[in-house]
Design a protein around this motif. Structure first.
Motif, PDB file in Angstrom:
ATOM      1  N   ARG A  89       0.643  -1.508  -0.266  1.00  0.00           N
ATOM      2  CA  ARG A  89       0.099   0.326   0.109  1.00  0.00           C
ATOM      3  C   ARG A  89       1.474   1.145   0.385  1.00  0.00           C
ATOM      4  N   VAL A  90       0.833   1.684  -0.967  1.00  0.00           N
ATOM      5  CA  VAL A  90       1.539   3.233  -0.919  1.00  0.00           C
ATOM      6  C   VAL A  90       0.934   4.839  -0.955  1.00  0.00           C
ATOM      7  N   ALA A  91       1.675   5.382  -0.215  1.00  0.00           N
ATOM      8  CA  ALA A  91       1.338   6.744   0.076  1.00  0.00           C
ATOM      9  C   ALA A  91       2.591   7.642  -0.404  1.00  0.00           C
ATOM     10  N   ILE A  92       2.146   8.567  -0.113  1.00  0.00           N
ATOM     11  CA  ILE A  92       2.850   9.778  -1.410  1.00  0.00           C
ATOM     12  C   ILE A  92       3.180  11.249   0.120  1.00  0.00           C
ATOM     13  N   VAL A  93       4.409  11.214   0.040  1.00  0.00           N
ATOM     14  CA  VAL A  93       4.533  11.930   0.996  1.00  0.00           C
ATOM     15  C   VAL A  93       5.886  13.593   0.171  1.00  0.00           C
ATOM     16  N   THR A  94       5.174  14.349   0.659  1.00  0.00           N
ATOM     17  CA  THR A  94       5.368  15.948  -0.538  1.00  0.00           C
ATOM     18  C   THR A  94       5.973  16.952  -0.202  1.00  0.00           C
ATOM     19  N   THR A  95       7.290  17.490  -0.764  1.00  0.00           N
ATOM     20  CA  THR A  95       7.054  18.770  -0.008  1.00  0.00           C
ATOM     21  C   THR A  95       6.656  20.044  -0.469  1.00  0.00           C
ATOM     22  N   ALA A  96       5.762  20.202  -1.669  1.00  0.00           N
ATOM     23  CA  ALA A  96       5.649  21.623  -2.695  1.00  0.00           C
ATOM     24  C   ALA A  96       4.223  21.913  -1.294  1.00  0.00           C
ATOM     25  N   MET A 113       0.344   6.761   9.400  1.00  0.00           N
ATOM     26  CA  MET A 113       0.786   6.248   7.728  1.00  0.00           C
ATOM     27  C   MET A 113       0.691   4.710   8.409  1.00  0.00           C
ATOM     28  N   LEU A 114       1.147   4.635   9.947  1.00  0.00           N
ATOM     29  CA  LEU A 114       1.492   3.346   9.974  1.00  0.00           C
ATOM     30  C   LEU A 114      -0.426   2.779  10.740  1.00  0.00           C
ATOM     31  N   ALA A 115      -1.001   3.358  10.777  1.00  0.00           N
ATOM     32  CA  ALA A 115      -2.515   3.237  11.618  1.00  0.00           C
ATOM     33  C   ALA A 115      -3.320   3.052  10.391  1.00  0.00           C
ATOM     34  N   GLU A 116      -2.581   3.651   9.234  1.00  0.00           N
ATOM     35  CA  GLU A 116      -3.319   3.048   8.228  1.00  0.00           C
ATOM     36  C   GLU A 116      -2.780   1.701   7.434  1.00  0.00           C
ATOM     37  N   GLY A 117      -1.886   1.563   7.710  1.00  0.00           N
ATOM     38  CA  GLY A 117      -1.741   0.024   7.107  1.00  0.00           C
ATOM     39  C   GLY A 117      -0.814   0.586   5.644  1.00  0.00           C
ATOM     40  N   VAL A 118       0.111   1.456   5.708  1.00  0.00           N
ATOM     41  CA  VAL A 118       1.099   1.984   4.675  1.00  0.00           C
ATOM     42  C   VAL A 118       2.766   1.281   4.382  1.00  0.00           C
ATOM     43  N   ASP A 119       2.780   0.533   3.408  1.00  0.00           N
ATOM     44  CA  ASP A 119       3.663   0.103   3.488  1.00  0.00           C
ATOM     45  C   ASP A 119       5.618   0.488   3.082  1.00  0.00           C
ATOM     46  N   VAL A 120       4.513   1.431   2.138  1.00  0.00           N
ATOM     47  CA  VAL A 120       5.522   1.910   0.651  1.00  0.00           C
ATOM     48  C   VAL A 120       5.307   3.461   0.906  1.00  0.00           C
ATOM     49  N   VAL A 121       6.510   4.136   1.303  1.00  0.00           N
ATOM     50  CA  VAL A 121       6.240   5.898   1.170  1.00  0.00           C
ATOM     51  C   VAL A 121       6.720   5.964   0.255  1.00  0.00           C
ATOM     52  N   LEU A 122       5.742   6.809  -1.368  1.00  0.00           N
ATOM     53  CA  LEU A 122       6.574   8.242  -1.800  1.00  0.00           C
ATOM     54  C   LEU A 122       6.712   9.419  -1.457  1.00  0.00           C
ATOM     55  N   LEU A 123       8.393  10.053  -1.480  1.00  0.00           N
ATOM     56  CA  LEU A 123       8.373  11.005  -0.997  1.00  0.00           C
ATOM     57  C   LEU A 123       8.508  11.874  -2.512  1.00  0.00           C
ATOM     58  N   THR A 124       8.083  12.693  -2.543  1.00  0.00           N
ATOM     59  CA  THR A 124       8.678  14.042  -3.719  1.00  0.00           C
ATOM     60  C   THR A 124       8.540  14.870  -3.463  1.00  0.00           C
ATOM     61  N   GLY A 125      10.336  15.459  -3.389  1.00  0.00           N
ATOM     62  CA  GLY A 125      10.760  17.010  -3.245  1.00  0.00           C
ATOM     63  C   GLY A 125      10.605  17.944  -4.542  1.00  0.00           C
ATOM     64  N   THR A 126      10.985  18.795  -3.917  1.00  0.00           N
ATOM     65  CA  THR A 126      10.038  19.710  -4.984  1.00  0.00           C
ATOM     66  C   THR A 126      11.572  20.691  -5.203  1.00  0.00           C
TER      67      THR A 126
END
Lengths: 201, 156
Positions: free
Chosen positions: B38-45, B143-156
């Motif tokens: 399960r993948v989530a995005i974390v962005t710094t935008a 994110m852990l509570a939601e069961g996220v397995d992979v975090v995609l970090l997108t920097g700007t």
């Protein structure tokens, strides 16, 4: 920093996935990032093989409307004439980054204030509340850049919308003129410097 | 004089001058296979919902925004005049590849898309203490509570 897994991309700022509206390229970037999950140990940093330059891309081909109301300043007239294009962009994307200081409805009037500065009125007499000029230009630029992406043919290359706005629109030109006017009148730099990217005259 | 944001040498010089914390060890684990993750995005935008408060100017706003999976009414909170916003104006995915993830979930490349994604401002403090000690762990916990397995970090 010893980041566990990192894909180093040589893309200009603001383009994390490299190319807007290029699904295939974006998928390649994402796949390269996900491939790092198979690495057995870290930290690991890999280089994405394609780089993108911030300069030298295709210019934005975006038609501007003819004058509608010659009694208005060209910048004000232009902003009013482009409202329908902005509305189409908003309807399509259902989002806007305008709102730091003004609304889309206020763009023509805000440009009129910059016209008055160019025509010789003191900047603090034309109706800009203290500290509001920076956010106002942010919103005007967003208005133009968002509608330009709707009108333009071809790809949106790095900095193409910024160059189109400042080099080719009446709005960008009047903001640059107002900036130079305030500079020449020795207005405090904090008021006018941020109205265009550093390095623009 | 070149425009700062287009001058790769100037940006490189600036980036090299930004202080970064040094860590003795790397936090590293092996996630479950991508096609089950399960993948989530974390962005710094500094993305935020249109009409929301968004992020303040300057380098003292350390909060993060929670972005529902379905949200597309997102504004870019990166207000610097030296920042190219054209790409985002044309395509939200160039900063926040949420539609790409949805397609990857549909074709089985990833196991699923998280229900929530997260946005920080990139202009953190020099020590990044706030994100390391407060907002970062709080976001990770969500994110852990939601069961996220992979975090995609997108920097700007």
């Amino acid at each position: 920093m010893k980041v566990p897994r990192a894909l180093h991309t040589r893309f200009p700022v603001g383009l994390s996935l490299g190319k807007p509206r290029d699904k295939e390229f974006q998928d390649e970037v994402l796949q390269a990032a996900f491939d790092l999950l198979a690495e057995p140990e870290g930290p690991v940093i890999k280089e994405f093989p394609v780089s993108i330059s911030a300069t030298g891309g295709e210019p934005l081909l975006c038609p501007l409307p003819p004058r509608l109301n010659t009694e208005l300043h060209p910048a004000v007239d232009e902003a009013q004439a482009l409202r329908a294009a902005y509305d189409r962009a908003y309807e399509k994307n259902q989002r806007t980054s305008i709102g730091m200081q003004i609304s889309p409805d206020q763009v023509p009037e805000a440009l009129g204030r910059f016209v008055r500065i160019v025509e010789g009125e003191p900047w603090d007499d034309v109706g800009f509340p203290a500290g509001s000029m920076y956010g106002t230009v942010h919103d005007i630029r967003c208005y133009y850049e968002e509608l330009a992406c709707q009108l333009a043919d071809g790809p949106i290359t790095p900095w193409a919308t910024e160059e189109w706005f400042y080099d080719h629109t009446e709005a960008g030109q009047i903001i640059l003129k107002a900036r130079r006017t305030m500079r020449d009148e020795e207005v405090d730099q904090s008021i006018w410097f941020g109205l265009a990217p550093a390095g623009r005259q | 004089m070149s425009v700062f944001g287009k001058d790769e040498a100037a940006i490189g010089k600036y980036a090299a001058s930004v202080p970064v914390p040094e860590f003795d060890t790397t936090s590293f684990n092996e996630p479950k296979p991508l096609n089950r993750a399960r993948v989530a995005i974390v962005t710094t935008a500094a993305l935020h919902r249109e009409g929301g408060d968004g992020f303040e100017l300057g380098d003292s706003d350390f909060h993060y925004e929670t972005l529902p999976r379905s949200a597309r009414d997102l504004a870019l909170g990166h207000h610097s005049v030296n920042f190219d916003r054209g790409g985002f104006a044309a395509d939200i995915n160039v900063v926040y590849p949420i539609d790409r993830l949805e397609e990857m979930a549909e074709n089985g490349t990833i196991g699923g898309v998280a229900d929530h994604h997260y946005s920080f401002a990139g202009n953190q403090s020099e020590t990044v203490s706030e994100i390391r000690l407060d907002s970062g762990p709080l976001c990770a916990k969500a994110m852990l509570a939601e069961g996220v397995d992979v975090v995609l970090l997108t920097g700007t």
